[in-house]
Design a protein around this motif. Structure first.
Motif: not given
Length: 126
Positions: A61-62, A105, A93, A112, A58, A54-55, A97
């Motif tokens: 993507l960001l 995390t 970001c 993030l 995300t 998830t981290a 990642a």
């Protein structure tokens, strides 16, 4: 129907069930809640793997969204601070990642948040 409850037989059943579980190597159930206690070994690795993915996802993507916004703002008539803020937020970001993929995390989450806040401040200065 004598009105007598069978509470004394229920206690015997619970004690027998707890003895059976102990001989099979299972943790005994709590007689008050009748729930099996959860062990950290059972769910720990799956939760950690999910948090890392998830981290990482995300953050990537960001970072891509921030870079795309920086390129779009750079080609427009926005002040130089705006695309720089988007690029800096995207870099933060991307760092999140990387940290998320390494298992850091909590730090990734805070990075993030910081990266999105940097992008938001840059957008507000437009």
């Amino acid at each position: 129907m004598s009105g007598r409850t069978d509470s004394d037989t229920q206690d015997d059943i619970r004690v027998d069930a707890m003895d059976d579980q102990e001989t099979r190597g299972q943790a005994p159930q709590d007689p008050e809640t009748d729930e099996q206690p959860e062990s950290d070994e059972e769910h720990g690795t799956e939760d950690a793997r999910r948090a890392r993915w998830t981290a990482t996802g995300t953050g990537a993507l960001l970072a891509l969204a921030g870079l795309a916004a920086a390129v779009l703002r750079l080609s427009g008539s926005a002040p130089a601070l705006v695309p720089a803020a988007y690029a800096l937020g995207a870099a933060v970001c991307a760092l999140a990642a990387v940290l998320g993929s390494q298992g850091r995390t909590r730090r990734a989450l805070w990075l993030l948040i910081a990266g999105v806040m940097i992008m938001a401040v840059g957008d507000q200065s437009d």
